[in-house]
Scaffold this active site. Structure first.
Site, PDB file in Angstrom:
ATOM      1  N   GLU A   1     -18.834 -51.586  28.351  1.00 41.35           N
ATOM      2  CA  GLU A   1     -18.471 -52.721  29.210  1.00 41.35           C
ATOM      3  C   GLU A   1     -16.947 -52.833  29.257  1.00 41.35           C
ATOM      4  O   GLU A   1     -16.258 -52.227  28.424  1.00 41.35           O
ATOM      5  CB  GLU A   1     -19.095 -54.002  28.642  1.00 41.35           C
TER       6      GLU A   1
ATOM      7  N   GLU B   1     -18.171 -40.815  24.739  1.00 41.12           N
ATOM      8  CA  GLU B   1     -19.158 -40.482  23.692  1.00 41.12           C
ATOM      9  C   GLU B   1     -18.574 -40.703  22.295  1.00 41.12           C
ATOM     10  O   GLU B   1     -18.890 -39.969  21.359  1.00 41.12           O
ATOM     11  CB  GLU B   1     -19.613 -39.023  23.816  1.00 41.12           C
TER      12      GLU B   1
HETATM   13  P1  TGC Z   1     -23.829 -49.838  12.812  1.00 42.00           P
HETATM   14  O1  TGC Z   1     -24.110 -51.105  12.078  1.00 42.00           O
HETATM   15  O2  TGC Z   1     -23.119 -48.738  12.108  1.00 42.00           O
HETATM   16  O3  TGC Z   1     -25.173 -49.235  13.393  1.00 42.00           O
HETATM   17  C1  TGC Z   1     -26.088 -50.043  14.101  1.00 42.00           C
HETATM   18  C2  TGC Z   1     -27.449 -49.376  13.979  1.00 42.00           C
HETATM   19  O4  TGC Z   1     -27.387 -48.097  14.601  1.00 42.00           O
HETATM   20  C3  TGC Z   1     -27.674 -47.061  13.633  1.00 42.00           C
HETATM   21  N1  TGC Z   1     -26.776 -45.946  13.964  1.00 42.00           N
HETATM   22  C4  TGC Z   1     -27.221 -44.825  14.565  1.00 42.00           C
HETATM   23  N2  TGC Z   1     -28.460 -44.455  14.919  1.00 42.00           N
HETATM   24  C5  TGC Z   1     -28.597 -43.254  15.512  1.00 42.00           C
HETATM   25  N3  TGC Z   1     -27.542 -42.442  15.737  1.00 42.00           N
HETATM   26  C6  TGC Z   1     -26.293 -42.784  15.401  1.00 42.00           C
HETATM   27  N4  TGC Z   1     -25.270 -41.959  15.669  1.00 42.00           N
HETATM   28  C7  TGC Z   1     -26.087 -44.032  14.781  1.00 42.00           C
HETATM   29  N5  TGC Z   1     -25.003 -44.697  14.321  1.00 42.00           N
HETATM   30  C8  TGC Z   1     -25.448 -45.862  13.812  1.00 42.00           C
HETATM   31  C9  TGC Z   1     -27.383 -47.695  12.281  1.00 42.00           C
HETATM   32  O5  TGC Z   1     -28.096 -47.045  11.269  1.00 42.00           O
HETATM   33  C10 TGC Z   1     -27.851 -49.107  12.529  1.00 42.00           C
HETATM   34  O6  TGC Z   1     -29.270 -49.089  12.505  1.00 42.00           O
HETATM   35  P2  TGC Z   1     -30.096 -50.366  12.012  1.00 42.00           P
HETATM   36  O7  TGC Z   1     -31.508 -49.907  12.100  1.00 42.00           O
HETATM   37  O8  TGC Z   1     -29.619 -50.646  10.623  1.00 42.00           O
HETATM   38  O9  TGC Z   1     -29.774 -51.461  12.963  1.00 42.00           O
HETATM   39  O10 TGC Z   1     -23.099 -50.231  14.160  1.00 42.00           O
HETATM   40  P3  TGC Z   1     -21.623 -50.688  14.455  1.00 42.00           P
HETATM   41  O11 TGC Z   1     -21.687 -51.807  15.438  1.00 42.00           O
HETATM   42  O12 TGC Z   1     -20.895 -50.931  13.151  1.00 42.00           O
HETATM   43  O13 TGC Z   1     -20.993 -49.441  15.240  1.00 42.00           O
HETATM   44  C11 TGC Z   1     -20.954 -48.203  14.736  1.00 42.00           C
HETATM   45  C12 TGC Z   1     -20.132 -47.272  15.661  1.00 42.00           C
HETATM   46  C13 TGC Z   1     -18.693 -47.712  15.750  1.00 42.00           C
HETATM   47  C14 TGC Z   1     -20.190 -45.918  14.997  1.00 42.00           C
HETATM   48  C15 TGC Z   1     -20.777 -47.218  17.066  1.00 42.00           C
HETATM   49  O14 TGC Z   1     -20.631 -48.434  17.689  1.00 42.00           O
HETATM   50  C16 TGC Z   1     -20.197 -46.140  17.941  1.00 42.00           C
HETATM   51  O15 TGC Z   1     -20.651 -44.990  17.873  1.00 42.00           O
HETATM   52  N6  TGC Z   1     -19.219 -46.462  18.843  1.00 42.00           N
HETATM   53  C17 TGC Z   1     -18.757 -45.539  19.855  1.00 42.00           C
HETATM   54  C18 TGC Z   1     -19.325 -45.944  21.185  1.00 42.00           C
HETATM   55  C19 TGC Z   1     -19.655 -44.773  22.073  1.00 42.00           C
HETATM   56  O16 TGC Z   1     -19.738 -43.642  21.641  1.00 42.00           O
HETATM   57  N7  TGC Z   1     -19.892 -45.051  23.345  1.00 42.00           N
HETATM   58  C20 TGC Z   1     -20.307 -44.032  24.261  1.00 42.00           C
HETATM   59  C21 TGC Z   1     -20.790 -44.619  25.559  1.00 42.00           C
HETATM   60  S1  TGC Z   1     -21.754 -43.508  26.543  1.00 42.00           S
HETATM   61  C22 TGC Z   1     -20.644 -42.403  27.105  1.00 42.00           C
HETATM   62  O17 TGC Z   1     -19.514 -42.371  26.771  1.00 42.00           O
HETATM   63  C23 TGC Z   1     -21.178 -41.416  28.047  1.00 42.00           C
HETATM   64  S2  TGC Z   1     -20.020 -40.271  28.616  1.00 42.00           S
HETATM   65  C24 TGC Z   1     -21.099 -39.293  29.402  1.00 42.00           C
HETATM   66  C25 TGC Z   1     -20.572 -38.102  30.064  1.00 42.00           C
HETATM   67  O18 TGC Z   1     -20.056 -38.231  31.201  1.00 42.00           O
HETATM   68  O19 TGC Z   1     -20.779 -36.976  29.520  1.00 42.00           O
HETATM   69  P1  FAD Z   2     -11.387 -48.796  23.352  1.00 40.60           P
HETATM   70  O1  FAD Z   2     -12.624 -48.975  22.586  1.00 40.60           O
HETATM   71  O2  FAD Z   2     -10.707 -50.013  23.883  1.00 40.60           O
HETATM   72  O3  FAD Z   2     -10.361 -47.988  22.461  1.00 40.60           O
HETATM   73  C1  FAD Z   2      -8.972 -47.844  22.808  1.00 40.60           C
HETATM   74  C2  FAD Z   2      -8.301 -47.086  21.644  1.00 40.60           C
HETATM   75  O4  FAD Z   2      -8.415 -47.869  20.453  1.00 40.60           O
HETATM   76  C3  FAD Z   2      -8.959 -45.737  21.340  1.00 40.60           C
HETATM   77  O5  FAD Z   2      -7.974 -44.828  20.930  1.00 40.60           O
HETATM   78  C4  FAD Z   2      -9.874 -46.072  20.194  1.00 40.60           C
HETATM   79  O6  FAD Z   2     -10.190 -44.956  19.383  1.00 40.60           O
HETATM   80  C5  FAD Z   2      -9.031 -47.077  19.432  1.00 40.60           C
HETATM   81  N1  FAD Z   2      -9.844 -47.931  18.574  1.00 40.60           N
HETATM   82  C6  FAD Z   2     -10.826 -48.799  18.930  1.00 40.60           C
HETATM   83  N2  FAD Z   2     -11.355 -49.378  17.850  1.00 40.60           N
HETATM   84  C7  FAD Z   2     -10.713 -48.860  16.791  1.00 40.60           C
HETATM   85  C8  FAD Z   2     -10.830 -49.035  15.382  1.00 40.60           C
HETATM   86  N3  FAD Z   2     -11.732 -49.859  14.836  1.00 40.60           N
HETATM   87  N4  FAD Z   2     -10.006 -48.326  14.585  1.00 40.60           N
HETATM   88  C9  FAD Z   2      -9.100 -47.457  15.102  1.00 40.60           C
HETATM   89  N5  FAD Z   2      -8.959 -47.244  16.414  1.00 40.60           N
HETATM   90  C10 FAD Z   2      -9.741 -47.931  17.249  1.00 40.60           C
HETATM   91  N6  FAD Z   2     -19.654 -45.121  28.952  1.00 40.60           N
HETATM   92  C11 FAD Z   2     -20.985 -45.288  29.192  1.00 40.60           C
HETATM   93  O7  FAD Z   2     -21.610 -46.201  28.669  1.00 40.60           O
HETATM   94  N7  FAD Z   2     -21.647 -44.447  30.064  1.00 40.60           N
HETATM   95  C12 FAD Z   2     -21.020 -43.429  30.706  1.00 40.60           C
HETATM   96  O8  FAD Z   2     -21.656 -42.699  31.463  1.00 40.60           O
HETATM   97  C13 FAD Z   2     -19.623 -43.247  30.467  1.00 40.60           C
HETATM   98  N8  FAD Z   2     -18.955 -42.269  31.148  1.00 40.60           N
HETATM   99  C14 FAD Z   2     -17.591 -42.181  30.996  1.00 40.60           C
HETATM  100  C15 FAD Z   2     -16.886 -41.294  31.812  1.00 40.60           C
HETATM  101  C16 FAD Z   2     -15.499 -41.229  31.699  1.00 40.60           C
HETATM  102  C17 FAD Z   2     -14.728 -40.306  32.592  1.00 40.60           C
HETATM  103  C18 FAD Z   2     -14.818 -42.018  30.743  1.00 40.60           C
HETATM  104  C19 FAD Z   2     -13.320 -41.910  30.598  1.00 40.60           C
HETATM  105  C20 FAD Z   2     -15.499 -42.900  29.954  1.00 40.60           C
HETATM  106  C21 FAD Z   2     -16.908 -43.011  30.085  1.00 40.60           C
HETATM  107  N9  FAD Z   2     -17.636 -43.949  29.345  1.00 40.60           N
HETATM  108  C22 FAD Z   2     -18.972 -44.127  29.563  1.00 40.60           C
HETATM  109  C23 FAD Z   2     -16.941 -44.908  28.491  1.00 40.60           C
HETATM  110  C24 FAD Z   2     -16.523 -44.346  27.146  1.00 40.60           C
HETATM  111  O9  FAD Z   2     -17.621 -44.187  26.296  1.00 40.60           O
HETATM  112  C25 FAD Z   2     -15.501 -45.308  26.524  1.00 40.60           C
HETATM  113  O10 FAD Z   2     -14.321 -45.174  27.286  1.00 40.60           O
HETATM  114  C26 FAD Z   2     -15.225 -45.035  25.071  1.00 40.60           C
HETATM  115  O11 FAD Z   2     -16.353 -45.370  24.284  1.00 40.60           O
HETATM  116  C27 FAD Z   2     -13.996 -45.806  24.549  1.00 40.60           C
HETATM  117  O12 FAD Z   2     -14.036 -47.130  24.937  1.00 40.60           O
HETATM  118  P2  FAD Z   2     -12.746 -47.810  25.643  1.00 40.60           P
HETATM  119  O13 FAD Z   2     -12.303 -46.925  26.743  1.00 40.60           O
HETATM  120  O14 FAD Z   2     -13.107 -49.208  25.967  1.00 40.60           O
HETATM  121  O15 FAD Z   2     -11.614 -47.755  24.553  1.00 40.60           O
END
Ligand code: TGC
Ligand code: FAD
Length: 382
Positions: A131, A361
């Site tokens: 978001e 991711e």
């Molecule tokens: P936390 O308390 O650590 O975990 C909450 C619950 O989730 C479980 N869990 C997982 N389960 C499966 N796989 C994983 N990798 C997991 N990591 C954690 C955990 O065990 C817990 O389960 P439960 O049953 O106890 O509730 O959660 P937190 O809020 O402290 O956050 C952890 C953190 C920072 C690692 C997580 O929020 C995170 O990975 N943040 C990064 C967000 C992210 O990667 N966003 C991606 C959006 S999608 C995208 O970018 C698509 S791009 C697509 C493209 O174009 O290719």
């Molecule tokens: P922020 O979370 O605001 O982070 C900004 C900076 O602060 C980063 O360097 C980060 O590492 C750092 N930071 C944040 N928290 C901490 C911390 N606790 N400690 C140290 N450093 C920290 N999302 C979807 O859901 N679906 C999609 O299909 C998707 N596609 C995408 C496609 C593109 C081209 C891009 C660029 C993004 C896409 N995303 C998607 C979103 C993407 O997953 C997010 O951009 C990403 O998770 C980071 O979130 P943010 O951009 O809000 O950065």
């Protein structure tokens, strides 16, 4: 000699997948992708083509999916991203995020309705987790799904959503009175809209959109019944992150090969620039990281096939391979000199793309903290 060192470690089936996808990329993607990148488009018909090749949801079984192993899927991602990260992203979002969410958390009727046409690329899906104010920390999401009789009413905004405006359905993650749940939101539902994000200088051959949900009323059967809590979307991310681990090495390989060829043919001071030790050192270091990263991906893939790949290992490998791919791309760019800044060569396109791959991711910082938490036992997110 296969300096990347992968070929001999693959099965016949995995080599066949590699060769098939590579041939498709060479014929269909490489001649066009610089133009798509420049125009900021990705033709929708690519979906059907990737579907025909069996690449959409290829690691899922049944419902028209190929049921391939993790390494075969990884190798396919590598070849797609050797073409362009945007093309691999398309396949990742469709297969590893949208389809996987339905496959793992949907009921039988939802799977029957969505998975076969999505595997064929006739229906496109997207995945709305991020978001405007909650990227790295999706737990704080504000999108809310409220019960109203038997219906759900969704309000909120999702940002940076790949394929958002071309998707037939969005997998939307929302808070509810009972915690985070997942919904299949058809694009036709009243109150749903998608607006493309323009002026990106990275991942230009990919559609990125903002989704608005304004009192979207959905029936009970839009809810993914098996998905409850943040663990559900995070488990989908494991699948897509795994594809990126391979894909990044594909982008890096293209950069390395381009730089190597250029170094052998570009003459300065009377000798090819590849004759200079400084250039050779750059190329050797690029190859080292390419080989290490590819082996890391393969090891993880074999572990995944045996169901012993832990999410932390996925973070470790995503962190390493994307970081190193970006370094390889930047180093390759220096070898190309001024030619390195134009779209005539693929290097700067990959380099710019990898900036997005480093961020989406899970950023490199988040993956560092995930691994840091695992090894120290101390969480450092907040
Ligand atoms: P936390 O308390 O650590 O975990 C909450 C619950 O989730 C479980 N869990 C997982 N389960 C499966 N796989 C994983 N990798 C997991 N990591 C954690 C955990 O065990 C817990 O389960 P439960 O049953 O106890 O509730 O959660 P937190 O809020 O402290 O956050 C952890 C953190 C920072 C690692 C997580 O929020 C995170 O990975 N943040 C990064 C967000 C992210 O990667 N966003 C991606 C959006 S999608 C995208 O970018 C698509 S791009 C697509 C493209 O174009 O290719
Ligand atoms: P922020 O979370 O605001 O982070 C900004 C900076 O602060 C980063 O360097 C980060 O590492 C750092 N930071 C944040 N928290 C901490 C911390 N606790 N400690 C140290 N450093 C920290 N999302 C979807 O859901 N679906 C999609 O299909 C998707 N596609 C995408 C496609 C593109 C081209 C891009 C660029 C993004 C896409 N995303 C998607 C979103 C993407 O997953 C997010 O951009 C990403 O998770 C980071 O979130 P943010 O951009 O809000 O950065």
């Amino acid at each position: 000699m296969d300096l990347v060192g992968l070929s001999a470690l693959l099965s016949d089936e995995e080599r066949l997948v590699r060769d098939t996808v590579r041939a498709y990329v060479e014929a269909r993607i490489l001649p066009n992708v610089a133009e798509w990148f420049e125009e900021g488009i990705l033709p929708r018909e690519l979906g059907v083509e990737l579907g025909r090749l069996g690449l959409l949801g290829m690691h899922l079984s049944g419902y028209g999916c190929a049921g391939a192993g993790a390494v075969a899927y990884g190798v396919a991602c590598m070849e797609l991203e050797a073409g362009d990260s945007g093309v691999r992203s398309f396949a990742s979002v469709q297969g590893s995020l949208a389809m996987y969410a339905i496959y793992r958390y949907g009921d039988e009727a939802q799977k029957q309705q969505w998975l076969p046409p999505m595997a064929r690329g006739e229906r496109i899906g997207c995945f709305g987790l991020t978001e405007p104010d909650f990227g790295s920390n999706p737990a704080g999401m504000r999108t809310y799904a409220k019960r109203d009789g038997d219906d759900w009413v969704l309000n909120g905004t999702k940002m940076w959503i790949t394929n958002g405006s071309v998707a037939d359905c969005a997998i939307v993650w929302a808070q509810t009175d009972g915690g985070i749940r997942g919904f299949i939101v058809p694009r036709t539902v009243k109150g749903f809209s998608a607006k493309d994000i323009h002026r990106k200088l990275s991942l230009r051959a990919s559609i990125t959109s903002e989704l608005a949900l304004d009192d979207c009323r959905l029936p009970e059967d839009a809810l993914l019944p098996g998905a409850s809590g943040l663990a559900a979307p995070l488990s989908c991310l494991n699948e897509a992150r795994y594809g990126i681990i391979w894909g990044a090495m594909g982008a890096a390989r293209t950069c390395y090969e381009t730089a190597l060829e250029y170094a052998k043919t570009r003459v300065q001071f009377g000798r090819p620039i590849g004759a200079y030790q400084l250039t050779q050192e750059k190329l050797v270091n690029m190859l080292l990281e390419l080989r290490k990263g590819t082996l890391l991906a393969l090891t993880l893939g074999r572990a995944k096939d045996e169901e012993r790949a832990h999410a932390v290992e996925v973070s470790l490998a995503k962190l390493n391979n994307v970081r190193e791919a970006l370094r390889i791309a930047r180093e390759a760019r220096t070898i190309l000199g001024a030619n390195g800044v134009t779209l005539e060569y693929p290097v700067i396109r990959h380099m710019n793309n990898l900036e997005s791959v480093l961020t989406y991711e899970g950023t490199s910082e988040m993956h560092t903290l995930i691994v840091g938490k695992e090894i120290t036992g101390i969480e450092a997110f907040a």
